[in-house]
Design a protein around this motif. Sequence first.
Motif, short mmCIF file in Angstrom:
data_model
loop_
_atom_site.label_atom_id
_atom_site.label_comp_id
_atom_site.label_asym_id
_atom_site.label_seq_id
_atom_site.Cartn_x
_atom_site.Cartn_y
_atom_site.Cartn_z
N GLU A 43 0.81 -1.21 0.00
CA GLU A 43 0.00 0.00 0.00
C GLU A 43 0.85 1.27 0.00
O GLU A 43 0.43 2.30 -0.55
CB GLU A 43 -0.95 -0.01 1.19
N VAL A 44 2.03 1.22 0.58
CA VAL A 44 2.91 2.38 0.56
C VAL A 44 3.31 2.71 -0.87
O VAL A 44 3.27 3.86 -1.32
CB VAL A 44 4.16 2.15 1.44
N ARG A 45 3.67 1.69 -1.62
CA ARG A 45 4.04 1.90 -3.03
C ARG A 45 2.82 2.26 -3.87
O ARG A 45 2.91 3.05 -4.82
CB ARG A 45 4.73 0.65 -3.59
N LEU A 46 1.67 1.71 -3.52
CA LEU A 46 0.44 2.08 -4.23
C LEU A 46 0.14 3.56 -4.03
O LEU A 46 -0.19 4.27 -5.00
CB LEU A 46 -0.73 1.24 -3.72
N PHE A 47 0.25 4.05 -2.80
CA PHE A 47 -0.03 5.46 -2.53
C PHE A 47 0.98 6.36 -3.26
O PHE A 47 0.62 7.43 -3.76
CB PHE A 47 -0.02 5.73 -1.04
N ALA A 48 2.23 5.92 -3.33
CA ALA A 48 3.22 6.68 -4.11
C ALA A 48 2.85 6.68 -5.58
O ALA A 48 3.03 7.69 -6.29
CB ALA A 48 4.61 6.08 -3.90
N THR A 49 2.30 5.56 -6.07
CA THR A 49 1.85 5.48 -7.46
C THR A 49 0.74 6.48 -7.72
O THR A 49 0.74 7.17 -8.75
CB THR A 49 1.37 4.05 -7.79
N TYR A 50 -0.23 6.58 -6.82
CA TYR A 50 -1.29 7.59 -6.96
C TYR A 50 -0.69 8.99 -7.08
O TYR A 50 -1.13 9.80 -7.91
CB TYR A 50 -2.23 7.55 -5.75
N ARG A 51 0.30 9.30 -6.22
CA ARG A 51 0.89 10.64 -6.26
C ARG A 51 1.62 10.89 -7.57
O ARG A 51 1.52 11.98 -8.15
CB ARG A 51 1.85 10.81 -5.07
N HIS A 52 2.36 9.89 -8.06
CA HIS A 52 3.08 10.07 -9.31
C HIS A 52 2.12 10.20 -10.50
O HIS A 52 2.35 11.02 -11.41
CB HIS A 52 4.03 8.90 -9.54
N PHE A 53 1.05 9.41 -10.50
CA PHE A 53 0.08 9.52 -11.59
C PHE A 53 -0.63 10.88 -11.57
O PHE A 53 -1.01 11.40 -12.61
CB PHE A 53 -0.93 8.38 -11.52
N ALA A 54 -0.81 11.45 -10.37
CA ALA A 54 -1.41 12.79 -10.29
C ALA A 54 -0.53 13.81 -11.00
O ALA A 54 -1.02 14.70 -11.71
CB ALA A 54 -1.62 13.18 -8.83
N LEU A 55 0.78 13.70 -10.82
CA LEU A 55 1.71 14.59 -11.53
C LEU A 55 1.61 14.38 -13.03
O LEU A 55 1.55 15.34 -13.82
CB LEU A 55 3.13 14.34 -11.04
N PHE A 63 10.04 7.55 -11.34
CA PHE A 63 8.94 7.00 -10.55
C PHE A 63 9.16 5.54 -10.15
O PHE A 63 8.46 5.00 -9.30
CB PHE A 63 7.62 7.08 -11.32
N ALA A 64 10.15 4.90 -10.79
CA ALA A 64 10.35 3.46 -10.57
C ALA A 64 10.95 3.16 -9.21
O ALA A 64 10.87 2.03 -8.73
CB ALA A 64 11.26 2.89 -11.66
N VAL A 65 11.51 4.15 -8.57
CA VAL A 65 12.22 3.93 -7.31
C VAL A 65 11.28 3.50 -6.19
O VAL A 65 11.58 2.58 -5.42
CB VAL A 65 12.98 5.21 -6.90
N ASP A 66 10.12 4.16 -6.08
CA ASP A 66 9.27 3.93 -4.91
C ASP A 66 7.84 3.55 -5.24
O ASP A 66 6.98 3.50 -4.35
CB ASP A 66 9.26 5.18 -4.03
N SER A 67 7.53 3.30 -6.52
CA SER A 67 6.13 3.07 -6.89
C SER A 67 6.03 2.10 -8.05
O SER A 67 7.03 1.63 -8.59
CB SER A 67 5.46 4.39 -7.25
N PHE A 68 4.78 1.84 -8.45
CA PHE A 68 4.49 0.99 -9.61
C PHE A 68 4.25 1.81 -10.88
O PHE A 68 3.84 1.27 -11.90
CB PHE A 68 3.25 0.13 -9.35
N ALA A 69 4.48 3.11 -10.82
CA ALA A 69 4.04 4.00 -11.89
C ALA A 69 4.71 3.69 -13.23
O ALA A 69 4.06 3.76 -14.27
CB ALA A 69 4.27 5.46 -11.50
N LEU A 70 5.98 3.39 -13.22
CA LEU A 70 6.66 3.10 -14.49
C LEU A 70 6.10 1.83 -15.11
O LEU A 70 5.65 1.83 -16.26
CB LEU A 70 8.16 2.96 -14.27
#
Length: 235
Positions: free
Chosen positions: A20-32, A184-191
């Motif tokens: 969930e920590v990485r998921l929440f980081a993914t939400y933040r990156h996708f917002a950008l 974004f790959a460092v802390d999330s699933f965004a990449l």
Amino acid sequence: MTLAAREPALAEIMDGPCDEVRLFATYRHFALANRVVSGWRRIYTTRLRPLLAAGPMRLLDIGFGGGDIPRALANWADADGLDLDVTAIDPDERALRFVRSSGGAGRDGEGRVRFRAATSRELVAAGERFDVVVSNHVLHHLGDAERAELLADSATLGTRLIVHDDIERSRLAYAAWAVGALPFAVDSFALVDGLRSIRRSYTARELAAIEPGWRVERMFPWRLLLVRDEWSGAR
């Protein structure tokens, strides 16, 4: 990779059980990323603001994810002195936990958006109606039956304008995300999930072929809008 055909069986990490920590980081990156490429400021200016000028409206955002799109729409309307009541729904309880952690539950911290853990089918069953229904990056997540249900629900829920905004699959979009989302790959699933999203997404021809009665519009960069409105004759 040619990207000649969709890959709907390719699962995105954030759609299943995940950290969930990485998921929440993914939400933040996708917002950008949404601020840069999703085009919602343009959609608001050209489609929503003219409708709002005629009077108050209710808007539903389906699949709010990180909550940035409904908040932005509410804030833009507020800045223009226009009366837009925004409800945002997502069936994933994790999304609701994220918006609670990043700006408030129920209505957001500034009272502009009502966030709910719910499905479009539940709102239809409850007899809800909205002037405008929107979604962002939802269509490509869905299987055929789920997509058909979403579109049927949004056609029932929306009375004036419906806009489903999604990615248009292309090699250029894929290459741009592969490079631009590297940090974004460092802390999330965004990449990874962003690239999978592109591989799951439609071309304009594909979307038009499977959804007769809706208007498909292209928007720069690499965007597809699936639209119904009261003037198009599509309803």
